[in-house]
Scaffold this active site. Structure first.
Site, PDB file in Angstrom:
ATOM      1  N   SER B 162       0.835  -1.187   0.000  1.00 37.72           N
ATOM      2  CA  SER B 162       0.000   0.000   0.000  1.00 37.72           C
ATOM      3  C   SER B 162       0.880   1.252   0.000  1.00 37.72           C
ATOM      4  O   SER B 162       1.756   1.371  -0.846  1.00 37.72           O
ATOM      5  CB  SER B 162      -0.940  -0.034   1.215  1.00 37.72           C
ATOM      6  OG  SER B 162      -1.996   0.851   1.056  1.00 37.72           O
ATOM      7  N   ASP B 328      -8.360  -6.748  -4.812  1.00 33.79           N
ATOM      8  CA  ASP B 328      -7.993  -5.410  -4.335  1.00 33.79           C
ATOM      9  C   ASP B 328      -8.493  -4.373  -5.347  1.00 33.79           C
ATOM     10  O   ASP B 328      -7.948  -4.248  -6.436  1.00 33.79           O
ATOM     11  CB  ASP B 328      -6.463  -5.341  -4.202  1.00 33.79           C
ATOM     12  CG  ASP B 328      -5.983  -4.017  -3.596  1.00 33.79           C
ATOM     13  OD1 ASP B 328      -6.802  -3.072  -3.490  1.00 33.79           O
ATOM     14  OD2 ASP B 328      -4.803  -3.944  -3.229  1.00 33.79           O
ATOM     15  N   HIS B 361      -7.905  -5.313  -0.442  1.00 31.63           N
ATOM     16  CA  HIS B 361      -6.599  -4.667  -0.275  1.00 31.63           C
ATOM     17  C   HIS B 361      -5.841  -5.205   0.938  1.00 31.63           C
ATOM     18  O   HIS B 361      -4.626  -5.317   0.922  1.00 31.63           O
ATOM     19  CB  HIS B 361      -6.821  -3.157  -0.147  1.00 31.63           C
ATOM     20  CG  HIS B 361      -5.562  -2.372   0.000  1.00 31.63           C
ATOM     21  ND1 HIS B 361      -4.545  -2.423  -0.931  1.00 31.63           N
ATOM     22  CD2 HIS B 361      -5.142  -1.517   0.969  1.00 31.63           C
ATOM     23  CE1 HIS B 361      -3.561  -1.629  -0.539  1.00 31.63           C
ATOM     24  NE2 HIS B 361      -3.897  -1.076   0.599  1.00 31.63           N
TER      25      HIS B 361
END
Lengths: 214, 390
Positions: B162, B328, B361
């Site tokens: 991320s 995601d 995610h």
């Protein structure tokens, strides 16, 4: 696929006979891209036995993950779309093993391979092989052989060709065939250029080393 | 499940005994992208394992928006296991018996590194909104200063998911000679309009909380817990996937047999989100949330190199392993593929795997054996290639 005994290397790495023929065409310590590298058997061999700086492209998630898990540099991608991104002459060799018949635009793929690589090595199941011809002639259905094991409705092979067809395409695209061999079902090889007609009949697979015509 | 409390004045305090802190920029300040010089600032970090004799086994782990330096040991405030304890530790994928692992709290953070919650040495009071706006590149520059302090000149790997992945990309482009391998996970080379939009909702909810006091809440003794918890609730939805939410909660009711015809948390998913929000405020600072989300929004690696992402990696010798997850939708596989294509364009050595997972995610933080196999295999292959000894 030819099913003769795999050849074992000094480090115990085994390769299928057709892959071994490809490996024989690759120079040591070169930069190389294996398009459609599957589970990475050939790439692993070339990296460890020939010291190549090897990369791979593979369409299946399982294949990619298997390759990366064994430390190979492989990306998830496909021959039709992912070759565009590489710069000219990025590699010494670009390999397309048993994949060209499954691409959407074989001609574009071939041209792209020789754009990003100085040399290309292509192998494919020969649709002119006598067993394939006999299957269609006598039984009237799409042939199923060891090299072409799929039914017509679930085959990934959408652009079948014969050795003769491939030689013609190379000619049309201005591609020089440096070496070409046909493998029969026992893994025996014969040179194609001595008689394309005969090779196209007895060869279950063709393996070609190609360069751009200067 | 209670709703987030308001008005309870409890400044987030990191116990003094927790973790390591070094003061950086004492001789040469850190020049930030915004033009401000940051001098003599604290950098909080954790290390695991031992740096080997030839200093070849260092791995930097870069954390995500709500992460911190406590990657593999219990969080000093919540007491919960480190955010990546599943992947980092002795015998784990990132094996601390073999590697020297460093993880620092990002610049702008709230776990001891310089950020809006910390004291401005000039005034003796919390920075608040007078803290300079920072970027992902600033975070990376501060990390480089920390590694200088630790005597690590070259990293065997920099790994992060991320926002951590953004730092990985920034590292590889800004300090290519210091990074042998780079593993950007579930990330993107720029923040999309959708990414920015979700962040803006979070920021607006914080700033709409009357307790926020124009960012001055620490001096005024208030705490915008409600705004911060709503920001967290929104963000948390984006970290999951529809199938994951459905599997976990469906339309099941919370501690009741029928709907109440009111606005209490009838559904389990409501109760879960409220819980996520209300526990987040115990360990996070609202202004930090503003600064860090802003840094992510500003991130556009290609733009730093004249608009062509490939130029960020020109002539790189770093080995990359890009990883994405099928479910995601915040940092999509397509975004990872853009990174891969840019790396291909410079014929970089890159692996790219998309992991099948329905956890969204957050997959990179969860138990995902296939992901670990890929990551472990990549690291092992590179360790052999670069001769990393224990």
């Amino acid at each position: 696929m030819p099913d003769s005994t795999p050849i074992m290397s000094a480090t115990g790495r085994q390769l299928r006979v057709d892959l071994q023929r490809i490996a024989d065409m690759v120079g040591r310590n070169t930069r190389l891209l294996d398009v459609g590298c599957g589970d990475g058997a050939l790439l692993d061999y070339l990296v460890h036995e020939k010291g190549v700086d090897g990369r791979g492209i593979e369409i299946s998630t399982a294949g990619v993950n298997a390759c990366v898990t064994q430390g190979l540099s492989v990306i998830q991608g496909d021959a039709d779309t992912d070759l565009d991104h590489y710069p000219d002459d990025a590699f010494d060799f670009v390999i397309l093993s048993q994949t060209i018949q499954a691409t959407r635009n074989p001609r574009d793929v071939l041209e792209n391979m020789l754009r990003i690589g100085k040399k290309a090595i292509v192998s494919f199941p020969n649709f002119g092989y006598w067993r394939v011809r006999l299957g269609l002639l006598f039984f009237g259905h799409m042939p199923i052989t060891k090299a072409l094991p799929y039914d017509w409705y679930d085959t990934p092979n959408i652009h079948q060709c014969t050795i003769t067809d491939f030689v013609r395409l190379c000619d049309r695209l201005g591609i020089t065939i440096e070496r070409s061999i046909a493998l029969n079902n026992l893994g025996h090889t014969r040179r194609i250029h001595s008689s394309v007609f005969l090779a196209n009949l007895v060869g279950e697979q063709g393996v070609f080393l190609l360069t751009k015509r200067r | 499940m209670s709703t987030p409390q308001t008005g309870s004045v409890s400044r987030l305090v990191v116990p003094q005994t927790a973790g390591k802190v070094v003061r950086l920029g004492t001789t040469t300040p850190l020049r930030l992208d915004c033009g401000v010089d940051l001098a003599d600032f604290p950098m909080a970090y954790q290390t695991y394992g031992t740096l080997n004799a030839d200093k070849s086994n260092a791995i930097l782990i870069t954390h995500a928006l709500s992460g911190d330096q406590f990657v593999a040991d219990p969080h000093p405030i919540t007491g919960r296991p480190g955010w990546w304890h599943l992947a980092v530790g002795p015998g784990k994928v990132i094996d601390t018996d073999r590697y020297f692992v460093v993880c620092s709290n990002v610049l702008g953070g709230c776990m001891g590194t310089a950020g809006p919650k910390e004291i401005d040495p000039k005034t003796g009071e919390p920075w608040g909104l007078t803290f300079p706006v920072i970027t992902i590149a600033d975070m990376v520059r501060a990390q480089a200063m920390l590694l200088d302090h630790l005597g690590v000149t070259q990293l065997f790997s920099v790994i992060g998911g991320s926002m951590g992945g953004m730092q990985v990309l920034q590292w590889a482009s800004m300090y290519p000679d210091r990074v042998l391998t780079a593993v950007p996970i579930a990330t993107a080379a720029h923040h999309s309009a959708q990414n920015i939009a979700f962040h803006e909702v979070g920021r607006q909810s914080i700033m709409a909380d009357p307790e926020w006091r124009g960012g001055d809440y620490l001096k005024q003794g208030t705490n915008p817990n409600r705004g911060l918890s709503i920001a967290r609730m929104v963000a948390h939805i984006t970290y999951l996937s529809e199938p994951a939410l459905h599997r976990k909660f469906g339309r099941r009711l919370q501690d009741r047999s029928q709907i109440t015809f009111g606005f209490d948390a009838d559904f389990q998913v409501e109760s879960y989100l409220r819980h996520q929000g209300s526990t987040f405020v115990d360990r996070f600072d609202a202004n930090s949330y503003l600064y860090i989300t802003r840094a992510m929004d500003y991130f556009d690696l290609a733009e730093q190199y004249g608009g062509l992402l490939a130029d960020a990696f020109d002539r790189t010798a770093t080995r990359f392993c890009v990883i994405s997850f099928t479910s995601d939708w915040l940092y999509t596989t397509a975004a990872s593929r853009d990174i891969v294509h840019a790396l291909n364009a410079v014929a970089a050595n890159v692996s790219f795997a998309e992991i099948i997972s329905d956890a969204g995610h957050d997959s990179f933080l969860l138990e995902e054996p296939e992901f670990w196999k890929v990551l472990g295999g990549f690291l092992e292959g590179a360790a052999q290639r670069f001769g990393v000894r224990k």
